[in-house]
Design an enzyme around this catalytic site. Structure first.
Site, mmCIF file in Angstrom:
data_model
loop_
_atom_site.group_PDB
_atom_site.id
_atom_site.type_symbol
_atom_site.label_atom_id
_atom_site.label_comp_id
_atom_site.label_asym_id
_atom_site.label_seq_id
_atom_site.Cartn_x
_atom_site.Cartn_y
_atom_site.Cartn_z
ATOM 1 N N GLY A 51 0.803 -1.210 0.000
ATOM 2 C CA GLY A 51 0.000 0.000 0.000
ATOM 3 C C GLY A 51 0.833 1.255 0.000
ATOM 4 N N CYS A 52 0.472 2.188 0.878
ATOM 5 C CA CYS A 52 1.154 3.485 0.927
ATOM 6 C C CYS A 52 2.609 3.378 1.363
ATOM 7 C CB CYS A 52 0.407 4.423 1.879
ATOM 8 S SG CYS A 52 -1.286 4.781 1.365
ATOM 9 N N ALA A 53 2.972 2.305 2.046
ATOM 10 C CA ALA A 53 4.358 2.132 2.487
ATOM 11 C C ALA A 53 5.282 1.721 1.352
ATOM 12 C CB ALA A 53 4.436 1.085 3.599
#
Length: 368
Positions: free
Chosen positions: A129-131
């Protein structure tokens, strides 16, 4: 980075949310939370009226493939030009995206269609995801440490609007519907040379027992985003991890020259500034990304870094930190110094500090 041509303002978001979810008891709270995000506008790959419908998972994934193939090559070309490299100089492509699924990965198509070498390594990252933006930088750094002189291309393609689920009306879904935007970004990590962050140390951390706080429920209609109300409070356990990373490197995390932080939402940035004891203006590039583009998932750190480049006010040797946060709850972090390009071979970094980050520095709001 580039963003699509269709713009959704905060006013548009509130109007459509009111229209589609009128009468739902949780709507007033969701509207207040959306207003507090500070997102003035976002960009999406379809007109909003089309994005709010659901043509089926198959059609959405077809759109993802079509749009990613259209939008990634120009951004990649820009990043390579800025890094003074060609497709033949790239040893690894790291492709990050959590908003569509292709097998083989888009990396195979990029190699065939853009002329990358056939022995180019492929590293697709789909589930961080955003990581994933921070993870891509860290894996590129690892590669350059193992293969000094290697070059890594990072590509982030996040078409979040293709994951909108009109039937989901819980608070987390409504909030995410007003927070996420679409974007494509690219960066190059060079084994030596170039201008940018000289990567010196990286680390990962998983907050225990939080794997269901940010997740997808995969159903017949596609990916259903699930966001736990406890997510905004995750900076409390993660700030000490960032402090430890800096301390292990002999630095004070509260006294660095630049910060490239994932802009998951306003509380994430406010809390981290408070826990690290830094002025919130030190996160200005993350704030600007959130305000002008929304949460663009793994592309946030690359866009914030682009803004740091374009500010053109950071001296050589300045210390800084990059951090991406996402499902897990996972943090992907790195530390490094700002370096300027030098053609003098004697100025090349040691193996310990191998890896320069050269993001695509395209004009803000460029349309491809």
């Amino acid at each position: 980075m580039s963003v699509p041509e269709h713009v959704v303002t905060m006013e548009d978001t509130l109007e459509f949310a009111e229209k589609i979810h009128h009468g739902k008891p949780q709507l007033p709270l969701a509207l207040r939370l959306i207003q507090r995000t500070g997102v003035r506008k976002r960009h999406i790959v379809q007109p909003i009226e089309e994005a709010l419908g659901h043509p089926g998972f198959e059609e959405r994934n077809r759109l993802y493939e079509m749009e990613s193939k259209k939008r990634c090559p120009p951004v990649i070309t820009e990043a390579l030009t800025n890094a003074d490299l060609t497709v033949q100089d790239i040893d690894v492509i790291i492709y990050v995206s959590c908003t569509g699924f292709l097998m083989p990965s888009l990396t195979a198509w990029l190699i065939n269609s853009m002329g990358f070498r056939s022995d180019t390594r492929q590293i697709p990252i789909a589930q961080l995801g955003c990581a994933a933006g921070g993870a891509a930088i860290n894996r590129a750094h690892d590669f350059c440490m193992a293969y000094p002189g290697g070059n890594v291309l990072i590509v982030s393609c996040e078409l979040c609007s293709l994951c909108y689920q009109p039937e989901d009306d819980d608070i987390g879904s409504l909030l995410s519907g007003g927070l996420f935007g679409d974007a494509v970004a690219a960066a190059v990590v060079r084994g030596h040379g170039g201008t940018g962050v000289r990567l010196e140390r990286n680390a990962s951390y998983l907050v225990p027992q939080t794997e269901d706080w940010i997740s997808y429920a995969v159903r017949a209609t596609g990916f259903h985003f699930r966001l736990d109300r406890r997510v905004p409070g995750t900076m409390k356990p993660l700030a000490p991890v960032l402090r430890e990373l800096a301390a292990d490197h002999g630095w004070d995390a509260g006294n660095l020259d630049f910060y490239i932080i994932h802009a998951g939402g306003p509380r994430i940035l406010d809390d981290l500034a408070e826990y690290l004891n830094v002025d919130r203006t030190m996160f200005r590039h993350s704030w600007a990304t959130l305000t002008e583009c929304g949460n663009i998932a793994s592309a946030v750190v690359l866009e914030a870094l682009r803004r740091q480049f374009e500010e053109n006010a950071i001296p050589p040797g300045a210390t800084g930190m990059i951090a991406g946060f996402g499902p897990g709850i996972t943090a992907e972090m790195s530390a490094g110094r700002w370096a300027l390009d030098s053609r003098d071979p004697s100025s090349r970094p040691t193996a310990r500090s191998q890896g320069f980050l050269e993001p695509g520095r395209v004009a803000r709001q460029q349309v491809v």
